[in-house]
Design an enzyme around this catalytic site. Structure first.
Site, short mmCIF file in Angstrom:
data_model
loop_
_atom_site.label_atom_id
_atom_site.label_comp_id
_atom_site.label_asym_id
_atom_site.label_seq_id
_atom_site.Cartn_x
_atom_site.Cartn_y
_atom_site.Cartn_z
N LYS A 1 0.82 -1.20 0.00
CA LYS A 1 0.00 0.00 0.00
C LYS A 1 0.86 1.26 0.00
O LYS A 1 1.62 1.52 0.93
CB LYS A 1 -0.91 0.01 1.22
CG LYS A 1 -1.81 1.25 1.30
CD LYS A 1 -2.70 1.24 2.52
CE LYS A 1 -3.54 2.51 2.60
NZ LYS A 1 -4.45 2.50 3.77
N SER B 1 -8.84 3.62 2.46
CA SER B 1 -7.80 4.18 1.62
C SER B 1 -6.92 3.13 0.94
O SER B 1 -6.05 3.47 0.13
CB SER B 1 -6.90 5.09 2.46
OG SER B 1 -6.32 4.38 3.54
N SER C 1 -10.11 1.18 6.55
CA SER C 1 -9.42 1.36 5.27
C SER C 1 -8.99 0.08 4.60
O SER C 1 -8.61 0.09 3.43
CB SER C 1 -8.19 2.25 5.46
OG SER C 1 -8.57 3.57 5.75
#
Length: 429
Positions: free
Chosen positions: A93, A148, A172
């Site tokens: 990520k 996210s 997220s």
């Protein structure tokens, strides 16, 4: 039903390439020598090159670095080193995701790139900005993948990589997992190091199979034993008790989302995966040894809306009443402690709405059903529950007591046997 056809498809009926198979299967094949890590990595990079223009799930792709890492994995295996995730291509990520991926690299994973995260200049986090623009949901390109951990969910859902890292400060990992039809695990807060001074952020992972999430957990927790391609599902002597809550007592999820998640919950109960609390007699469950006996527990779970407490921690300068925020957290902690003293699992929808469009979420928090457990620190996992009327995936959210990741994963893996397999659908993308 609209949306059942993925954004970018392989030929119907074709077998997925090795890089699109489960992480456990890839690692088993690489350790056995039937395929080399370099070949898996080359295949993954080719697949990303062909398919990611439609998704924009990667912010960066590290072709040369990935191939060099794969060659090192092959050399380590040739030297007799034990690597439980040998040759597994992963996304990390964001551009700084390698900082927390050390245990995965030590276990033999090959990072192929940085997945997309939200760009600057917007207050909402449920989107991603990749190499080719906004990141799209693999099931419907007019919808967001969530965030996210946007690119991680889209890349895993589309079969570009079998595993991608994430972190979860309010949902997220779990929200994009739900909206992209994959598995998303958030570990117990504080279990692993974090740079988040508020303590709300916890590491997590996105996969297509629960066994892959379990392999991630084993590596991160220090268990070096490999998972087998078809792992036996650990069963408890009796199905764990579970409470279903559509709204945690305060949220207002869409009825269509609740219906899909509840139907999945009922299927799990009928299959004996969980033993549901009797909702007609709140917080009671049927004694399996004496079916006519109902065992009393506490009152129904009703949490306080965690939004003020979460926002006070994240933006303390904007909080006009820190005492109220502390009160909310204290009350919820007490109620959740009482719940998990009596019941093994809590089941809810993962997100209160379907994935929204790329213009933004409006005034509804997609975190309504997840961020309470960032405040409380409980481990949680989102697994695919089915599809909503719009054709987008819906997630089922499972929450367990602190430190109970292994039990949580065992139930999720059993659930996969009833509701899944999801990988057969997702890897067509």
């Amino acid at each position: 039903m609209p949306g059942r056809s993925p954004t970018t498809s392989e030929e119907p009926g074709s077998q997925p390439p090795i890089s699109a198979r489960s992480a456990v299967s890839i690692a088993s094949a690489v350790r056995a020598g039937t395929v080399r890590a370099v070949d898996v990595t080359t295949d993954a990079l080719d697949r990303i090159e062909r398919l990611d223009r439609a998704l924009s799930s990667f912010a960066e792709v590290w072709d040369e670095r990935a191939l060099e890492c794969a060659r090192e994995v092959d050399a380590r295996l040739d030297a007799g080193e034990h690597l439980p995730l040998a040759g597994v291509p992963i996304g990390v990520k964001g551009r700084h995701g390698l900082r927390t991926a050390g245990p995965l690299l030590a276990a033999g994973c090959v990072p192929v790139g940085a997945t997309s995260v939200p760009g600057p200049g917007t207050p909402w986090q449920t989107w991603g900005a990749g190499r080719y623009g906004r990141t799209v949901n693999p099931w419907r390109p007019d919808r967001t993948p969530g965030g996210s951990s946007a690119g991680s969910a889209a890349a895993v859902g589309a079969g570009l990589v079998p595993l991608a890292t994430g972190n979860d400060g309010a949902g997220s990992v779990r929200i994009p997992a739900a909206w992209c039809g994959v598995v998303g695990l958030k570990v117990t807060n504080g279990r692993f190091p974090t740079t988040d001074p508020t303590g709300l952020m916890a590491p997590g992972v996105l996969t297509r199979r629960v066994a892959d999430a379990a392999a991630y957990w084993g590596v991160m927790a220090g268990d070096r034993r490999p998972r087998t391609p078809e792992p036996a599902i650990p069963r408890e002597p009796a199905a764990p008790t579970a409470l279903w809550s559509p709204d945690l007592g305060f949220a207002s999820p869409d009825p269509e989302v609740v219906a899909v998640a509840h139907a999945a919950t009922v299927r799990l109960a009928e299959a004996g995966v969980v033993r549901l609390v009797d909702t007609e007699h709140p917080f009671r469950f049927v004694d399996t040894e004496h079916p006519l006996r109902l065992v009393d527990t506490e009152h129904p779970l009703r949490l306080e809306d965690p939004a003020p407490a979460w926002l006070a921690l994240r933006r303390p300068e904007a909080d006009p009443s820190p005492t109220a925020a502390v009160h909310i957290r204290t009350v919820n902690d007490r109620r959740l402690a009482a719940l998990f003293d009596r019941t093994r699992l809590l089941l809810t929808p993962t997100a209160p709405t379907p994935p929204h469009g790329h213009e933004g979420p409006g005034d509804r928090y997609s975190t309504a059903l997840t961020w309470a457990f960032n405040l409380s620190g409980h481990p949680a996992i989102s697994i695919p529950a089915g599809f909503g009327p719009d054709g987008c995936p819906v997630g089922l959210h499972l929450v367990a007591a602190h430190g109970q990741e292994a039990s949580l994963l065992a139930v999720a893996e059993a659930a996969e046997g009833v509701l899944g397999p999801w990988a057969a659908t997702c890897t067509r993308i």
